[in-house]
Every structure is written in structure tokens, then in C-alpha cells.
Design a protein around this motif. Structure first.
Motif, PDB file in Angstrom:
ATOM      1  N   ARG A 121       0.829  -1.206   0.000  1.00  0.00           N
ATOM      2  CA  ARG A 121       0.000   0.000   0.000  1.00  0.00           C
ATOM      3  C   ARG A 121       0.864   1.257   0.000  1.00  0.00           C
ATOM      4  NH1 ARG A 121      -4.904   0.271   4.176  1.00  0.00           N
ATOM      5  NH2 ARG A 121      -5.274  -1.677   2.991  1.00  0.00           N
ATOM      6  N   MET A 122       0.595   2.139  -0.945  1.00  0.00           N
ATOM      7  CA  MET A 122       1.319   3.404  -1.003  1.00  0.00           C
ATOM      8  C   MET A 122       0.983   4.275   0.202  1.00  0.00           C
ATOM      9  SD  MET A 122      -0.831   5.514  -3.932  1.00  0.00           S
ATOM     10  CE  MET A 122      -0.813   4.199  -5.139  1.00  0.00           C
ATOM     11  N   ALA A 123       1.832   5.245   0.484  1.00  0.00           N
ATOM     12  CA  ALA A 123       1.622   6.154   1.616  1.00  0.00           C
ATOM     13  C   ALA A 123       0.380   7.006   1.398  1.00  0.00           C
ATOM     14  CB  ALA A 123       2.843   7.042   1.785  1.00  0.00           C
ATOM     15  N   PRO A 124      -0.264   7.450   2.470  1.00  0.00           N
ATOM     16  CA  PRO A 124      -1.461   8.290   2.308  1.00  0.00           C
ATOM     17  C   PRO A 124      -1.179   9.610   1.593  1.00  0.00           C
ATOM     18  CG  PRO A 124      -0.761   8.215   4.609  1.00  0.00           C
ATOM     19  CD  PRO A 124       0.007   7.169   3.884  1.00  0.00           C
ATOM     20  N   ASN A 125      -0.002  10.220   1.849  1.00  0.00           N
ATOM     21  CA  ASN A 125       0.323  11.456   1.130  1.00  0.00           C
ATOM     22  C   ASN A 125       0.591  11.184  -0.350  1.00  0.00           C
ATOM     23  OD1 ASN A 125       2.543  10.076   2.114  1.00  0.00           O
ATOM     24  ND2 ASN A 125       3.725  11.884   2.638  1.00  0.00           N
ATOM     25  N   THR A 126       1.112   9.992  -0.654  1.00  0.00           N
ATOM     26  CA  THR A 126       1.286   9.582  -2.053  1.00  0.00           C
ATOM     27  C   THR A 126      -0.074   9.419  -2.720  1.00  0.00           C
ATOM     28  OG1 THR A 126       3.362   8.430  -1.555  1.00  0.00           O
ATOM     29  CG2 THR A 126       2.212   7.792  -3.580  1.00  0.00           C
ATOM     30  N   ALA A 127      -0.990   8.740  -2.033  1.00  0.00           N
ATOM     31  CA  ALA A 127      -2.340   8.531  -2.574  1.00  0.00           C
ATOM     32  C   ALA A 127      -3.044   9.866  -2.804  1.00  0.00           C
ATOM     33  CB  ALA A 127      -3.154   7.666  -1.614  1.00  0.00           C
ATOM     34  N   LEU A 128      -2.869  10.803  -1.868  1.00  0.00           N
ATOM     35  CA  LEU A 128      -3.482  12.124  -2.011  1.00  0.00           C
ATOM     36  C   LEU A 128      -2.929  12.838  -3.245  1.00  0.00           C
ATOM     37  CD1 LEU A 128      -5.205  14.490  -0.974  1.00  0.00           C
ATOM     38  CD2 LEU A 128      -3.275  15.147   0.491  1.00  0.00           C
ATOM     39  N   CYS A 129      -1.624  12.760  -3.450  1.00  0.00           N
ATOM     40  CA  CYS A 129      -1.011  13.399  -4.612  1.00  0.00           C
ATOM     41  C   CYS A 129      -1.498  12.780  -5.919  1.00  0.00           C
ATOM     42  CB  CYS A 129       0.509  13.309  -4.521  1.00  0.00           C
ATOM     43  SG  CYS A 129       1.250  14.436  -3.310  1.00  0.00           S
ATOM     44  N   PHE A 130      -1.692  11.466  -5.937  1.00  0.00           N
ATOM     45  CA  PHE A 130      -2.212  10.827  -7.146  1.00  0.00           C
ATOM     46  C   PHE A 130      -3.659  11.251  -7.412  1.00  0.00           C
ATOM     47  CE2 PHE A 130       1.072   7.289  -7.083  1.00  0.00           C
ATOM     48  CZ  PHE A 130       1.652   7.699  -8.271  1.00  0.00           C
ATOM     49  N   MET A 131      -4.448  11.318  -6.359  1.00  0.00           N
ATOM     50  CA  MET A 131      -5.834  11.749  -6.511  1.00  0.00           C
ATOM     51  C   MET A 131      -5.890  13.167  -7.070  1.00  0.00           C
ATOM     52  SD  MET A 131      -8.911  11.682  -3.685  1.00  0.00           S
ATOM     53  CE  MET A 131      -8.549  13.293  -2.989  1.00  0.00           C
ATOM     54  N   LEU A 132      -5.017  14.043  -6.562  1.00  0.00           N
ATOM     55  CA  LEU A 132      -4.956  15.418  -7.037  1.00  0.00           C
ATOM     56  C   LEU A 132      -4.443  15.489  -8.479  1.00  0.00           C
ATOM     57  CD1 LEU A 132      -3.533  17.215  -3.860  1.00  0.00           C
ATOM     58  CD2 LEU A 132      -5.866  17.352  -4.766  1.00  0.00           C
ATOM     59  N   THR A 133      -3.489  14.626  -8.824  1.00  0.00           N
ATOM     60  CA  THR A 133      -2.968  14.589 -10.198  1.00  0.00           C
ATOM     61  C   THR A 133      -4.075  14.232 -11.182  1.00  0.00           C
ATOM     62  OG1 THR A 133      -0.744  13.951  -9.453  1.00  0.00           O
ATOM     63  CG2 THR A 133      -1.299  13.507 -11.753  1.00  0.00           C
ATOM     64  N   GLY A 134      -4.806  13.152 -10.871  1.00  0.00           N
ATOM     65  CA  GLY A 134      -5.912  12.747 -11.731  1.00  0.00           C
ATOM     66  C   GLY A 134      -6.981  13.813 -11.821  1.00  0.00           C
ATOM     67  N   LEU A 135      -7.286  14.436 -10.678  1.00  0.00           N
ATOM     68  CA  LEU A 135      -8.303  15.493 -10.635  1.00  0.00           C
ATOM     69  C   LEU A 135      -7.887  16.683 -11.489  1.00  0.00           C
ATOM     70  CD1 LEU A 135     -10.963  16.478  -9.319  1.00  0.00           C
ATOM     71  CD2 LEU A 135      -9.564  17.440  -7.480  1.00  0.00           C
ATOM     72  N   CYS A 136      -6.620  17.068 -11.410  1.00  0.00           N
ATOM     73  CA  CYS A 136      -6.116  18.209 -12.170  1.00  0.00           C
ATOM     74  C   CYS A 136      -6.213  17.955 -13.672  1.00  0.00           C
ATOM     75  CB  CYS A 136      -4.668  18.490 -11.772  1.00  0.00           C
ATOM     76  SG  CYS A 136      -3.974  19.963 -12.558  1.00  0.00           S
ATOM     77  N   LEU A 137      -5.822  16.754 -14.095  1.00  0.00           N
ATOM     78  CA  LEU A 137      -5.875  16.422 -15.515  1.00  0.00           C
ATOM     79  C   LEU A 137      -7.313  16.360 -16.026  1.00  0.00           C
ATOM     80  CD1 LEU A 137      -3.053  13.749 -15.486  1.00  0.00           C
ATOM     81  CD2 LEU A 137      -2.999  15.902 -16.741  1.00  0.00           C
ATOM     82  N   LEU A 138      -8.207  15.835 -15.224  1.00  0.00           N
ATOM     83  CA  LEU A 138      -9.627  15.783 -15.607  1.00  0.00           C
ATOM     84  C   LEU A 138     -10.215  17.192 -15.656  1.00  0.00           C
ATOM     85  CD1 LEU A 138     -10.769  12.671 -13.524  1.00  0.00           C
ATOM     86  CD2 LEU A 138     -10.504  12.795 -16.013  1.00  0.00           C
ATOM     87  N   ALA A 139      -9.779  18.048 -14.725  1.00  0.00           N
ATOM     88  CA  ALA A 139     -10.240  19.438 -14.733  1.00  0.00           C
ATOM     89  C   ALA A 139      -9.766  20.154 -15.983  1.00  0.00           C
ATOM     90  CB  ALA A 139      -9.734  20.158 -13.486  1.00  0.00           C
ATOM     91  N   TYR A 140      -8.527  19.891 -16.377  1.00  0.00           N
ATOM     92  CA  TYR A 140      -7.985  20.505 -17.590  1.00  0.00           C
ATOM     93  C   TYR A 140      -8.811  20.106 -18.814  1.00  0.00           C
ATOM     94  CZ  TYR A 140      -4.646  21.866 -21.194  1.00  0.00           C
ATOM     95  OH  TYR A 140      -4.063  22.463 -22.295  1.00  0.00           O
ATOM     96  N   LEU A 141      -9.267  18.873 -18.830  1.00  0.00           N
ATOM     97  CA  LEU A 141     -10.011  18.367 -19.983  1.00  0.00           C
ATOM     98  C   LEU A 141     -11.458  18.834 -20.019  1.00  0.00           C
ATOM     99  CD1 LEU A 141      -8.594  14.741 -19.927  1.00  0.00           C
ATOM    100  CD2 LEU A 141      -8.340  16.338 -21.828  1.00  0.00           C
ATOM    101  N   HIS A 142     -12.030  19.178 -18.856  1.00  0.00           N
ATOM    102  CA  HIS A 142     -13.472  19.409 -18.814  1.00  0.00           C
ATOM    103  C   HIS A 142     -13.912  20.796 -18.339  1.00  0.00           C
ATOM    104  CE1 HIS A 142     -14.431  15.264 -19.811  1.00  0.00           C
ATOM    105  NE2 HIS A 142     -13.531  14.866 -18.934  1.00  0.00           N
ATOM    106  N   LEU A 143     -13.060  21.510 -17.617  1.00  0.00           N
ATOM    107  CA  LEU A 143     -13.484  22.812 -17.109  1.00  0.00           C
ATOM    108  C   LEU A 143     -13.300  23.917 -18.148  1.00  0.00           C
ATOM    109  CD1 LEU A 143     -12.131  22.892 -13.437  1.00  0.00           C
ATOM    110  CD2 LEU A 143     -14.444  22.369 -14.228  1.00  0.00           C
TER     111      LEU A 143
END
Length: 250
Positions: A121-143
Motif C-alpha cells: 500500500r502506497m503512503a497516504p500522502n502519495t495517494a493524495l497526490c495521485f488523486m490530485l494529479t488525476g483530478l487536475c488532468l480531468l479538470a484541464y479536460l473538462h473545465l
């Protein structure tokens, strides 16, 4: 249809692309390390935290998503970004609700568990950064442009700040900067790769502002403010907890 770019846009694009390729390289090298049982690639040093298999896969997908976005393969970029977001989100859900969704060792049975609270299991701060990375890329595509720039300012800065503090934690031997509680800690090369992701996404923001002729003062203060606030709060908290742990152990 070809879009002509000015010099500033081209430089920002190349910065983003180079950082994305480096992130892909980090992910691919560590995945090779897991398959080949080369612990030096996974850990760097025997006493360091290993980069988990899912973390390496997340970096490969994150880098591919950015490159696909730059080359206008939007469906590929969106698919990779969605997987990265879900990977980070589900890992955080496991920590928050103390459950096991079976994703930590889905593709690789982990044989390195140094400073790991849950095998694979990856670290919680690692998981948070991945969630934010995916969110940022999806925001770029849709906002829309105005909201997209704010997202591209705040989210990558958050990722970059978390990663930079983790790296400084290794350099200063303050483990509370890269580890949260007794949970899995962020690996050294994980912090470097997230810094590259942050820089890549911030370069996208710079390019986007030039393409849409948006003045830099419309979004840069959000980035600077986020960095200063996070750095101050997280450093203060980490140092306080570190000192408290030292007193408890003496």
C-alpha cells in the motif's frame, strides 16, 4: 488542424513534456525493479522506503496522461487520469475506513515491506497526490478556461509542495515531513517524481494562460498563496510532532 505556438508557449510545452517523460521513466524503472527483484531500483538504499508497485504504475499512467493531453489524444489522457484518480481515492478510502479493497497487491505480491504499514500500500500522502494529479488532468479536460487555470494553479502547487517537503524531510532527517503517523511513508524517489508532476502541470498552466492571453496575475497568486500556506502549516506540524516524538523517546 495545426495550431501555431509562440516561443513562450513552445518552451512551456517542452518543459511539461520533458517532466512527463521523466515521470514515465521513474515509473517504468521501478516497475522493472519489482519484476526483476532489483531492490536498488525499488528502494535506492536498503534503509529507505520502497516505492510501491501501485505507485510506480501511477507514475507511468500520470506521465502518459500528460503526454497524451499535449498531443491531443484526449480519450487516452482522460482514461489514464481517471485510473490515477481512482487509484489514489481508493487507497485513501482504505486508510480512512480501515478496510482492504484488494488493490495493494493486485498485480504484484510485495516482498519488500520496509517502513510499510500495509504490504503493497502506497503512503497516504502519495495517494493524495495521485488523486490530485488525476483530478487536475480531468479538470484541464473538462473545465472552462477561467476555472481550468485556477485548478492548474492550485492543484499542481499542492502536489509540488507536498513532494518538496517530503524531499526536505529526507535531507533534514525529519521523517514526519514524508511520513504521516505510523502509516506507510513516501519514498524518496516518489517525492522527486511528484515534484516533476507538479512542474509539468504548472508548465501546462503557463502555456494555457498564454494560449488564452490570460494575464499571469489572474492565476499565479493562487499558486504562490497555496504554496506558502501549505509549506508553513505542514512544516510547523511536522517539526512539532518530530520534537514531541524525540522528547517521548528520551
Amino acid at each position: 488542424m495545426l495550431v501555431m505556438e509562440n516561443k513562450g508557449q513552445t518552451i512551456a510545452r517542452w518543459k511539461s513534456e520533458i517532466c512527463a517523460y521523466l515521470v514515465c521513466l521513474v515509473g517504468a524503472v521501478v516497475l522493472f525493479g519489482w519484476y526483476s527483484h532489483n531492490t536498488s531500483l525499488v528502494q535506492i538504499h536498503a534503509t529507505f522506503v520502497p516505492m510501491q508497485y501501485n505507485t510506480a504504475a501511477g507514475f507511468l499512467l500520470s506521465g502518459l496522461s500528460i503526454v497524451a493531453l499535449l498531443y491531443h489524444f484526449k480519450k487516452v489522457a482522460q482514461a489514464c487520469a481517471a485510473i490515477v484518480f481512482i487509484l489514489g481515492l481508493f487507497t485513501l478510502i482504505q486508510y480512512i475506513f480501515s478496510i482492504n479493497l484488494g488493490i495493494d497487491q493486485l498485480l504484484m505480491e510485495h516482498y519488500i515491506t520496509v517502513k510499510t504499514s500495509h504490504p503493497g500500500r502506497m503512503a497516504p500522502n502519495t495517494a493524495l497526490c495521485f488523486m490530485l494529479t488525476g483530478l487536475c488532468l480531468l479538470a484541464y479536460l473538462h473545465l472552462k478556461t477561467k476555472f481550468r487555470l485556477v485548478a492548474l494553479a492550485v492543484i499542481p502547487t499542492t502536489i509540488f509542495t507536498l513532494a518538496t517537503l517530503a524531499l526536505l524531510g529526507y535531507l533534514s532527517n525529519v521523517d514526519t515531513l514524508y511520513g504521516w503517523g505510523k502509516l506507510t511513508k513516501m519514498a524518496l524517489h516518489t517525492s522527486v517524481a511528484f515534484m516533476l508532476i507538479g512542474l509539468s502541470l504548472l508548465s501546462l498552466a503557463w502555456r494555457e494562460s498564454q494560449v488564452n492571453q490570460t494575464p499571469v496575475h489572474h492565476w499565479l497568486p493562487f499558486a504562490i498563496g497555496t504554496m506558502l500556506l501549505l509549506a508553513t502549516l505542514l512544516t510547523w506540524q511536522a517539526v512539532t510532532i518530530n520534537e514531541s516524538n524525540k522528547q517521548r523517546n528520551t
